[in-house]
Design an enzyme around this catalytic site. Structure first.
Site, short mmCIF file in Angstrom:
data_model
loop_
_atom_site.label_atom_id
_atom_site.label_comp_id
_atom_site.label_asym_id
_atom_site.label_seq_id
_atom_site.Cartn_x
_atom_site.Cartn_y
_atom_site.Cartn_z
N HIS A 1 2.12 -2.30 6.29
CA HIS A 1 2.38 -3.43 5.40
C HIS A 1 2.44 -3.03 3.93
CE1 HIS A 1 1.44 -5.88 8.96
NE2 HIS A 1 2.11 -6.83 8.34
N GLY A 2 1.82 -1.93 3.56
CA GLY A 2 1.87 -1.54 2.16
C GLY A 2 1.11 -0.26 1.89
#
Length: 384
Positions: free
Chosen positions: A322-323
């Site tokens: 996600h990041g």
């Protein structure tokens, strides 16, 4: 170019539909492939080379896999699979995680490392996983190799699901790429599904996001407790309506072009546990990690300690997907711990509680998780 923009709604999409349906059926994949590349290049023309390179590598290694399978050459198959996965992960790692690892290296070395500050290519997390899943499925024999470059390029770059998913597995649309037949009923369903998603995005997500933005602008020291909870609730709904809106619009657009994509969200906030929540939230991502990471590691057909290890690996990777920041790692680890505890410690006790209490429990777990997700740092998350 986003689906809710006037440029997309009144120029790109109408032109694509007219050209697509005026084209003979055998050339429609080529139209969709070319239009998708135009869509992708609209914002970042330079990165069209990246998606084409990623597509070409997976396409060629898929052909090599098929070649070695016919000759029962196991070493060649493993080599081809390894090349495809390594190239895909290196591309994703370089563009998404290079600065993160440079910062960590500098921190450990006690020196400031220069940052690359590369813009993240649109959709790279999604199309990387799609190319990997295709090659892995060809290796496992779960799908046949695609020998038509245009058909495979259409699968990877298809603009409806390129920006925010769902992550489409090749084996689920292989037949549709070859033999789909568009109908008026399917087109009408697609328009309806697209409009529902557009409404979610414009009317609900954007307004919840505006409230969240105004609260996020406040520092934690001046943020009242009640306002912090209101902000968290606003973010919770903004994230869901935004993400599920894009999934709805992607599914609707797919129907307009004759494709049937699987649903990506199934009313996740009605869940009674974190485990149930993750069966309903971003279903395509959960399916990908289950099939290509969790099960190959041993799944739950192993000892308890090994299963806990498998779960923590999957959820740490989910957070990193996600990041590229520690708050996303913490978010993934947080859910890994919660799911392990639900499976082996308090899950049966939660199931015995009244349903309203189960919903409150799940809501509290989910809300706390989003604090890690939206925070720019771990320190900010704890202060919030």
């Amino acid at each position: 170019m986003v689906f809710s923009s006037l440029l997309f709604l009144f120029r790109f999409l109408p032109i694509m539909l007219v050209v697509y349906y005026c084209t003979p059926r055998r050339f429609r994949n080529a139209v969709l492939f070319g239009g998708s590349l135009v869509f992708y290049a609209w914002g970042e023309p330079v990165y069209i080379v990246l998606i084409l390179f990623s597509t070409l590598v997976a396409y060629c290694t898929g052909l090599r896999l098929s070649y070695y399978q016919k000759r029962e050459n196991k070493r060649g198959q493993i080599c081809s699979l390894t090349i495809a996965c390594v190239v895909s992960l290196l591309l994703l790692g370089f563009f998404k995680y290079a600065d993160f690892f440079l910062r960590m290296t500098g921190y450990m070395a006690g020196a400031e490392m220069p940052q690359l500050n590369l813009p993240l290519p649109i959709g790279i997390s999604f199309y990387t996983f799609q190319t990997m899943s295709y090659v892995i499925d060809v290796y496992k024999g779960a799908t046949k190799v695609q020998k038509n470059w245009v058909n495979y390029g259409t699968y990877v770059s298809m603009f409806p699901q390129l920006i925010a998913g769902p992550i489409v597995q090749y084996k689920t649309i292989d037949e549709q790429l070859r033999t789909r037949k568009e109908t008026a009923e399917q087109f009408a369903e697609g328009v309806h599904r697209f409009m529902v998603g557009l409404g979610k995005k414009v009317l609900l997500a954007n307004n919840a996001g505006a409230l969240w933005d105004s609260i996020r602008a406040m520092t934690c020291t001046e943020l009242p407790v009640l306002t912090a909870w209101v902000g968290l609730a606003a973010y919770t709904f903004q994230l869901y309506f935004d993400f599920s809106a894009y999934s709805d619009m992607a599914i609707g657009l797919g129907k307009m072009f004759g494709f049937e994509f699987k649903k990506n969200f199934d009313h996740p906030y009605v869940s009674k546990s974190a485990t149930e929540f993750w069966r309903r939230w971003h279903i395509s991502l959960g399916t990908w990690f289950r099939e290509y990471v969790y099960i190959p590691l041993g799944g739950n057909r192993c000892s308890v300690s090994r299963n806990i290890f498998n779960l923590m690996v999957v959820w740490t990777l989910t957070g990193m997907w996600h990041g590229a920041a520690w708050n996303f790692v913490a978010w993934g680890v947080y859910y890994g711990v919660i799911l392990v505890m639900e499976k082996y410690v308090w899950g049966s006790s939660v199931e015995q509680l009244p349903k309203p209490v189960q919903h409150i429990y799940a809501g509290a777990v989910i809300l706390v998780g989003w604090v890690f997700f939206f925070s720019p740092s771990l320190g900010y998350a704890l202060r919030y």
